[in-house]
Motif scaffolding. Structure first.
Motif, PDB file in Angstrom:
ATOM      1  N   ILE A 140       0.835  -1.198   0.000  1.00  0.00           N
ATOM      2  CA  ILE A 140       0.000   0.000   0.000  1.00  0.00           C
ATOM      3  C   ILE A 140       0.873   1.252   0.000  1.00  0.00           C
ATOM      4  CG2 ILE A 140      -1.801   1.240   1.250  1.00  0.00           C
ATOM      5  CD1 ILE A 140      -2.606  -1.521   2.478  1.00  0.00           C
ATOM      6  N   LEU A 141       0.696   2.099  -1.014  1.00  0.00           N
ATOM      7  CA  LEU A 141       1.450   3.339  -1.088  1.00  0.00           C
ATOM      8  C   LEU A 141       1.174   4.210   0.128  1.00  0.00           C
ATOM      9  CD1 LEU A 141       1.952   2.483  -4.082  1.00  0.00           C
ATOM     10  CD2 LEU A 141       1.780   4.907  -4.633  1.00  0.00           C
ATOM     11  N   LEU A 142       2.229   4.878   0.603  1.00  0.00           N
ATOM     12  CA  LEU A 142       2.084   5.770   1.749  1.00  0.00           C
ATOM     13  C   LEU A 142       0.964   6.772   1.498  1.00  0.00           C
ATOM     14  CD1 LEU A 142       5.705   6.657   2.947  1.00  0.00           C
ATOM     15  CD2 LEU A 142       4.203   4.814   3.692  1.00  0.00           C
ATOM     16  N   GLY A 143       0.159   6.987   2.509  1.00  0.00           N
ATOM     17  CA  GLY A 143      -0.937   7.942   2.414  1.00  0.00           C
ATOM     18  C   GLY A 143      -2.269   7.335   2.039  1.00  0.00           C
ATOM     19  N   ASN A 144      -2.291   6.101   1.588  1.00  0.00           N
ATOM     20  CA  ASN A 144      -3.538   5.459   1.167  1.00  0.00           C
ATOM     21  C   ASN A 144      -4.244   4.869   2.387  1.00  0.00           C
ATOM     22  OD1 ASN A 144      -5.624   4.095  -0.032  1.00  0.00           O
ATOM     23  ND2 ASN A 144      -4.372   3.185  -1.644  1.00  0.00           N
ATOM     24  N   LYS A 145      -4.844   5.752   3.155  1.00  0.00           N
ATOM     25  CA  LYS A 145      -5.488   5.343   4.418  1.00  0.00           C
ATOM     26  C   LYS A 145      -6.672   4.409   4.172  1.00  0.00           C
ATOM     27  CE  LYS A 145      -2.707   7.521   7.061  1.00  0.00           C
ATOM     28  NZ  LYS A 145      -1.614   6.755   7.631  1.00  0.00           N
ATOM     29  N   MET A 203      -5.141  -8.003   8.608  1.00  0.00           N
ATOM     30  CA  MET A 203      -3.737  -7.876   8.243  1.00  0.00           C
ATOM     31  C   MET A 203      -3.053  -6.910   9.210  1.00  0.00           C
ATOM     32  SD  MET A 203      -4.116  -7.801   4.101  1.00  0.00           S
ATOM     33  CE  MET A 203      -2.571  -8.586   3.694  1.00  0.00           C
ATOM     34  N   LYS A 204      -1.782  -7.182   9.482  1.00  0.00           N
ATOM     35  CA  LYS A 204      -0.987  -6.367  10.412  1.00  0.00           C
ATOM     36  C   LYS A 204       0.149  -5.700   9.653  1.00  0.00           C
ATOM     37  CE  LYS A 204      -3.239  -7.973  13.985  1.00  0.00           C
ATOM     38  NZ  LYS A 204      -4.407  -7.242  14.386  1.00  0.00           N
ATOM     39  N   HIS A 205       0.447  -4.472  10.056  1.00  0.00           N
ATOM     40  CA  HIS A 205       1.563  -3.760   9.429  1.00  0.00           C
ATOM     41  C   HIS A 205       2.852  -4.520   9.711  1.00  0.00           C
ATOM     42  CE1 HIS A 205       4.695  -0.640   8.994  1.00  0.00           C
ATOM     43  NE2 HIS A 205       3.943  -0.287   7.966  1.00  0.00           N
ATOM     44  N   ARG A 206       3.603  -4.844   8.670  1.00  0.00           N
ATOM     45  CA  ARG A 206       4.857  -5.583   8.819  1.00  0.00           C
ATOM     46  C   ARG A 206       6.065  -4.664   8.728  1.00  0.00           C
ATOM     47  NH1 ARG A 206       5.974 -10.410   4.717  1.00  0.00           N
ATOM     48  NH2 ARG A 206       6.694  -8.762   3.339  1.00  0.00           N
ATOM     49  N   ASN A 207       6.082  -3.822   7.697  1.00  0.00           N
ATOM     50  CA  ASN A 207       7.236  -2.942   7.534  1.00  0.00           C
ATOM     51  C   ASN A 207       6.952  -1.896   6.466  1.00  0.00           C
ATOM     52  OD1 ASN A 207       7.549  -5.327   5.645  1.00  0.00           O
ATOM     53  ND2 ASN A 207       9.221  -4.060   4.874  1.00  0.00           N
ATOM     54  N   ARG A 208       7.855  -0.934   6.374  1.00  0.00           N
ATOM     55  CA  ARG A 208       7.833   0.052   5.296  1.00  0.00           C
ATOM     56  C   ARG A 208       8.921  -0.343   4.317  1.00  0.00           C
ATOM     57  NH1 ARG A 208       7.008   6.089   6.914  1.00  0.00           N
ATOM     58  NH2 ARG A 208       4.963   5.176   7.210  1.00  0.00           N
ATOM     59  N   ASP A 209       8.658  -0.157   3.021  1.00  0.00           N
ATOM     60  CA  ASP A 209       9.595  -0.596   2.000  1.00  0.00           C
ATOM     61  C   ASP A 209       9.450   0.319   0.788  1.00  0.00           C
ATOM     62  OD1 ASP A 209      11.468  -2.184   0.668  1.00  0.00           O
ATOM     63  OD2 ASP A 209      10.471  -4.058   1.164  1.00  0.00           O
ATOM     64  N   SER A 210      10.072  -0.095  -0.305  1.00  0.00           N
ATOM     65  CA  SER A 210       9.954   0.606  -1.574  1.00  0.00           C
ATOM     66  C   SER A 210       9.495  -0.407  -2.618  1.00  0.00           C
ATOM     67  CB  SER A 210      11.311   1.199  -1.963  1.00  0.00           C
ATOM     68  OG  SER A 210      11.216   1.880  -3.187  1.00  0.00           O
ATOM     69  N   LYS A 253       7.418   4.668  -1.924  1.00  0.00           N
ATOM     70  CA  LYS A 253       7.422   4.206  -0.542  1.00  0.00           C
ATOM     71  C   LYS A 253       6.068   3.551  -0.257  1.00  0.00           C
ATOM     72  CE  LYS A 253      10.605   7.672   1.338  1.00  0.00           C
ATOM     73  NZ  LYS A 253      11.764   6.921   1.046  1.00  0.00           N
ATOM     74  N   VAL A 254       6.135   2.370   0.364  1.00  0.00           N
ATOM     75  CA  VAL A 254       4.923   1.605   0.643  1.00  0.00           C
ATOM     76  C   VAL A 254       4.957   1.034   2.059  1.00  0.00           C
ATOM     77  CG1 VAL A 254       4.570   0.936  -1.781  1.00  0.00           C
ATOM     78  CG2 VAL A 254       5.931  -0.535  -0.293  1.00  0.00           C
TER      79      VAL A 254
END
Length: 166
Positions: free
Chosen positions: A130-135, A146-153, A158-159
């Motif tokens: 999911i792209l950053l900002g896509n609430k 689903m649980k947040h796992r990490n931030r990546d590219s 940035k996702v």
């Protein structure tokens, strides 16, 4: 082929007749706010996606993005389904819907129903990219457990990566 059915939706494989719906889902700027790439400008682009991405995925993996058809108006209103992501060596649950159907609970209805079918295709865990900002997409991923796992590219963006074991 029908994958699943809910009170309001039919989740099924995309068919040739759905190419105009694929075009619509990929041509509305509002729908594509958090999707990398430019909006489609002609139906031939949708035909190419259907043949080279969707059908190829069905043939190679036995699964792929599935059409979400609204029973009330017999219209494909989006997609929800698995896609193998080479860069992560994992299967993603992806979803996209037409704006007229946002906020009606259809995304979570389709997502729950689709996830219930994943194991029959040998999928026992899933991610959402999911792209950053896509609430909206983040909220849906969370509603689906689903649980947040990490931030990546991913694809130069940035996702946030969400994850769930099925």
């Amino acid at each position: 082929m029908i994958i699943a059915e809910t009170d309001r939706l039919i989740i099924r494989q995309f068919e040739q007749r759905d190419i105009p719906s694929i075009f619509l889902l990929n041509s509305i700027p509002e729908v594509l706010t958090y999707i990398p790439g430019e909006p489609m400008t002609c139906v031939e682009q949708a035909e190419e996606i259907f043949n080279e991405v969707i059908l190829s995925s069905y043939e190679e993996f036995g699964y792929g993005r599935w059409a979400v058809e609204h029973k009330l108006d017999n219209k494909v209103i989006g997609f929800c389904g698995p896609k193998y992501i080479t860069e992560y060596d994992e299967v993603e649950l992806g979803y996209r819907y037409l704006p007229d159907y946002w906020g009606l609970g259809l995304g979570s209805e389709a997502g729950r129903s689709a996830l219930e079918q994943f194991q029959r295709f040998g999928i026992d865990e899933v991610i959402a990219i999911i792209l950053l900002g896509n609430k909206g997409s983040e909220n849906l991923a969370q509603k689906l457990g689903m649980k947040h796992r990490n931030r990546d590219s991913f694809m130069g963006h940035k996702v946030n990566i969400y994850h769930k074991k099925l």
